[in-house]
Scaffold this motif. Sequence first.
Motif, PDB file in Angstrom:
ATOM      1  N   LEU A 165       0.701  -1.150  -0.028  1.00  0.00           N
ATOM      2  CA  LEU A 165       0.174  -0.082   0.033  1.00  0.00           C
ATOM      3  C   LEU A 165       0.776   1.280  -0.037  1.00  0.00           C
ATOM      4  CD1 LEU A 165      -2.814  -1.117   2.541  1.00  0.00           C
ATOM      5  CD2 LEU A 165      -3.135  -0.836   0.072  1.00  0.00           C
ATOM      6  N   PHE A 166       1.963   1.215   0.667  1.00  0.00           N
ATOM      7  CA  PHE A 166       2.878   2.531   0.764  1.00  0.00           C
ATOM      8  C   PHE A 166       3.429   2.762  -0.618  1.00  0.00           C
ATOM      9  CE2 PHE A 166       7.099   4.246   1.310  1.00  0.00           C
ATOM     10  CZ  PHE A 166       6.695   5.393   2.331  1.00  0.00           C
ATOM     11  N   ILE A 167       3.705   1.865  -1.515  1.00  0.00           N
ATOM     12  CA  ILE A 167       4.139   1.949  -2.923  1.00  0.00           C
ATOM     13  C   ILE A 167       2.910   2.026  -3.887  1.00  0.00           C
ATOM     14  CG2 ILE A 167       6.451   1.194  -2.215  1.00  0.00           C
ATOM     15  CD1 ILE A 167       5.915  -1.228  -3.541  1.00  0.00           C
ATOM     16  N   MET A 168       1.667   1.791  -3.333  1.00  0.00           N
ATOM     17  CA  MET A 168       0.855   1.695  -4.129  1.00  0.00           C
ATOM     18  C   MET A 168       0.833   0.460  -5.220  1.00  0.00           C
ATOM     19  SD  MET A 168      -1.718   3.620  -2.952  1.00  0.00           S
ATOM     20  CE  MET A 168      -2.885   3.398  -4.544  1.00  0.00           C
ATOM     21  N   GLY A 169       1.482  -0.601  -4.750  1.00  0.00           N
ATOM     22  CA  GLY A 169       1.778  -1.632  -5.759  1.00  0.00           C
ATOM     23  C   GLY A 169       2.580  -1.539  -6.842  1.00  0.00           C
ATOM     24  N   GLY A 170       3.409  -0.324  -6.915  1.00  0.00           N
ATOM     25  CA  GLY A 170       4.040  -0.163  -8.107  1.00  0.00           C
ATOM     26  C   GLY A 170       3.305   0.632  -9.252  1.00  0.00           C
ATOM     27  N   GLU A 175       8.353   1.530 -14.197  1.00  0.00           N
ATOM     28  CA  GLU A 175       9.174   0.706 -13.765  1.00  0.00           C
ATOM     29  C   GLU A 175       8.516  -0.878 -13.630  1.00  0.00           C
ATOM     30  OE1 GLU A 175      13.281   2.817 -12.525  1.00  0.00           O
ATOM     31  OE2 GLU A 175      11.557   2.912 -11.246  1.00  0.00           O
ATOM     32  N   LYS A 176       9.295  -1.633 -13.836  1.00  0.00           N
ATOM     33  CA  LYS A 176       8.750  -3.034 -13.532  1.00  0.00           C
ATOM     34  C   LYS A 176       9.927  -3.885 -12.470  1.00  0.00           C
ATOM     35  CE  LYS A 176       8.439  -5.012 -17.319  1.00  0.00           C
ATOM     36  NZ  LYS A 176       8.228  -6.147 -18.532  1.00  0.00           N
ATOM     37  N   LYS A 177       9.352  -3.269 -11.041  1.00  0.00           N
ATOM     38  CA  LYS A 177      10.230  -3.731  -9.882  1.00  0.00           C
ATOM     39  C   LYS A 177       9.565  -4.840  -9.279  1.00  0.00           C
ATOM     40  CE  LYS A 177      13.311   0.322  -9.681  1.00  0.00           C
ATOM     41  NZ  LYS A 177      13.528   1.549  -8.501  1.00  0.00           N
ATOM     42  N   PRO A 178      10.070  -5.875  -8.779  1.00  0.00           N
ATOM     43  CA  PRO A 178       9.335  -6.625  -7.933  1.00  0.00           C
ATOM     44  C   PRO A 178       8.398  -5.839  -6.670  1.00  0.00           C
ATOM     45  CG  PRO A 178      11.419  -7.695  -8.025  1.00  0.00           C
ATOM     46  CD  PRO A 178      11.417  -6.259  -8.948  1.00  0.00           C
ATOM     47  N   ALA A 181       3.980  -8.846  -2.520  1.00  0.00           N
ATOM     48  CA  ALA A 181       2.874  -9.457  -2.566  1.00  0.00           C
ATOM     49  C   ALA A 181       2.860 -10.949  -2.564  1.00  0.00           C
ATOM     50  CB  ALA A 181       2.138  -9.058  -3.672  1.00  0.00           C
ATOM     51  N   TYR A 182       2.051 -11.532  -2.110  1.00  0.00           N
ATOM     52  CA  TYR A 182       1.826 -13.090  -2.074  1.00  0.00           C
ATOM     53  C   TYR A 182       0.868 -13.439  -3.200  1.00  0.00           C
ATOM     54  CZ  TYR A 182       4.352 -13.383   2.338  1.00  0.00           C
ATOM     55  OH  TYR A 182       5.362 -13.206   3.337  1.00  0.00           O
ATOM     56  N   LYS A 183       0.020 -14.398  -3.015  1.00  0.00           N
ATOM     57  CA  LYS A 183      -0.655 -14.797  -4.152  1.00  0.00           C
ATOM     58  C   LYS A 183      -1.807 -13.462  -4.625  1.00  0.00           C
ATOM     59  CE  LYS A 183      -3.604 -18.414  -5.727  1.00  0.00           C
ATOM     60  NZ  LYS A 183      -4.289 -19.913  -5.634  1.00  0.00           N
ATOM     61  N   LYS A 278       6.681 -13.045 -11.152  1.00  0.00           N
ATOM     62  CA  LYS A 278       7.804 -12.404 -10.271  1.00  0.00           C
ATOM     63  C   LYS A 278       7.779 -10.955 -10.052  1.00  0.00           C
ATOM     64  CE  LYS A 278      11.297 -15.321 -12.763  1.00  0.00           C
ATOM     65  NZ  LYS A 278      12.604 -15.570 -13.779  1.00  0.00           N
ATOM     66  N   ILE A 279       7.217 -10.299 -10.747  1.00  0.00           N
ATOM     67  CA  ILE A 279       6.895  -8.584 -10.525  1.00  0.00           C
ATOM     68  C   ILE A 279       5.847  -8.574  -9.764  1.00  0.00           C
ATOM     69  CG2 ILE A 279       6.578  -6.307 -11.311  1.00  0.00           C
ATOM     70  CD1 ILE A 279       9.433  -7.730 -12.180  1.00  0.00           C
ATOM     71  N   LEU A 280       4.866  -8.967  -9.734  1.00  0.00           N
ATOM     72  CA  LEU A 280       3.621  -8.577  -9.190  1.00  0.00           C
ATOM     73  C   LEU A 280       3.276  -9.536  -8.057  1.00  0.00           C
ATOM     74  CD1 LEU A 280       1.162  -7.489 -11.951  1.00  0.00           C
ATOM     75  CD2 LEU A 280       2.933  -5.897 -10.589  1.00  0.00           C
ATOM     76  N   HIS A 281       3.770 -10.718  -7.999  1.00  0.00           N
ATOM     77  CA  HIS A 281       3.451 -11.613  -6.630  1.00  0.00           C
ATOM     78  C   HIS A 281       4.994 -12.087  -6.316  1.00  0.00           C
ATOM     79  CE1 HIS A 281      -0.667 -11.299  -7.617  1.00  0.00           C
ATOM     80  NE2 HIS A 281      -0.427 -11.197  -8.921  1.00  0.00           N
ATOM     81  N   SER A 282       5.987 -11.534  -6.119  1.00  0.00           N
ATOM     82  CA  SER A 282       7.074 -11.908  -5.915  1.00  0.00           C
ATOM     83  C   SER A 282       7.467 -12.783  -4.870  1.00  0.00           C
ATOM     84  CB  SER A 282       8.136 -10.717  -5.704  1.00  0.00           C
ATOM     85  OG  SER A 282       8.022  -9.988  -4.620  1.00  0.00           O
ATOM     86  N   LEU A 283       6.663 -12.724  -3.607  1.00  0.00           N
ATOM     87  CA  LEU A 283       6.680 -13.396  -2.466  1.00  0.00           C
ATOM     88  C   LEU A 283       6.061 -14.736  -2.472  1.00  0.00           C
ATOM     89  CD1 LEU A 283       5.829 -10.604   0.187  1.00  0.00           C
ATOM     90  CD2 LEU A 283       8.154 -11.599  -0.519  1.00  0.00           C
ATOM     91  N   TYR A 284       5.089 -14.764  -3.564  1.00  0.00           N
ATOM     92  CA  TYR A 284       4.367 -16.090  -3.637  1.00  0.00           C
ATOM     93  C   TYR A 284       5.495 -17.017  -4.334  1.00  0.00           C
ATOM     94  CZ  TYR A 284       0.962 -19.235  -5.948  1.00  0.00           C
ATOM     95  OH  TYR A 284       0.067 -20.403  -6.201  1.00  0.00           O
TER      96      TYR A 284
END
Length: 289
Positions: A165-170, A175-178, A181-183, A278-284
């Motif tokens: 939420l702090f980075i508004m999900g990018g 840029e495409k940085k991880p 976020a989990y699933k 990899k980018i949007l669900h890196s922790l998953y």
Amino acid sequence: MKKLVLFMGLLAGLKAQTTPLDQERILGILPYGQTHTGALGQIWTLWQGHYFLWLFLAVVLGVAFAFLLHYLIIGPKQFAHSGQKVPFFSLFNRVIHWIAGVSFTLLVPTGLIMIFGDFFGGGAFVRFCRITHSVGCVVFMIAVVPMLVMWFKDMILSLADFKWLFIMGGYLSKEKKPVPAYKFNAGQKTWFWIATLGGFVMIASGAILYFNTNDLSQIADFFGLYQISLLRLSALVHNFFGLVLVGFFIVHLYMSLFAIKGSLHSMIDGQKELEEVKILHSLYLKEGR
């Protein structure tokens, strides 16, 4: 003279008979605005007659305009379609999601048409939308409990969600940085809880409004209200939650159809592109899923 005396006596008698009744009516009406029922009636009249119309218009146009700017300035995120896929949604997940999706597709537009019924001229068209709205509610009732059960664990908030939420999900950057976020990310989790728990509130309040001509005294007595007050309260609750649901539904549509290219395909074949995960669900992926 005798007739005049009789006439005056008759007037005096009528006054004596009517004054207590008039006073009783006045005493019953004067505190109306100070009672719970009266205050609720005033609030209902104000919001139903003036505020809700403009609030719904502001939500629809405001959210849509914000995303139009986002699309034009930042644009959608695009990921490589290398052929490497990550299994993401089971068949059961997809079926339940599509049932819920169909229900919201019926509920949101028809609900808005009912709100702006005067603009559409009322009549048969608005009545048809009211029936369609009821059908959409029944469809949603089929999906809401299975959806709550199957995703309950995955939708529990974690520390990573606050970082998201702090980075508004990018999504405010090209840029495409991880992102953390989990699933499901914090935005999806928020929509889930609003759609499910808020959905139960909408079902209950909508049912009361739908069966408004029936005897609802037992329900009204439970809340310590008259039936008319129960109906007014239900209408207020239904519209307040409706504002939130409409806004988040538009957000969900934008994210699914425009913000992430090809995102909708995961709800068709159950798989996401590896780079997208990899980018949007890196922790998953780090969990070894």
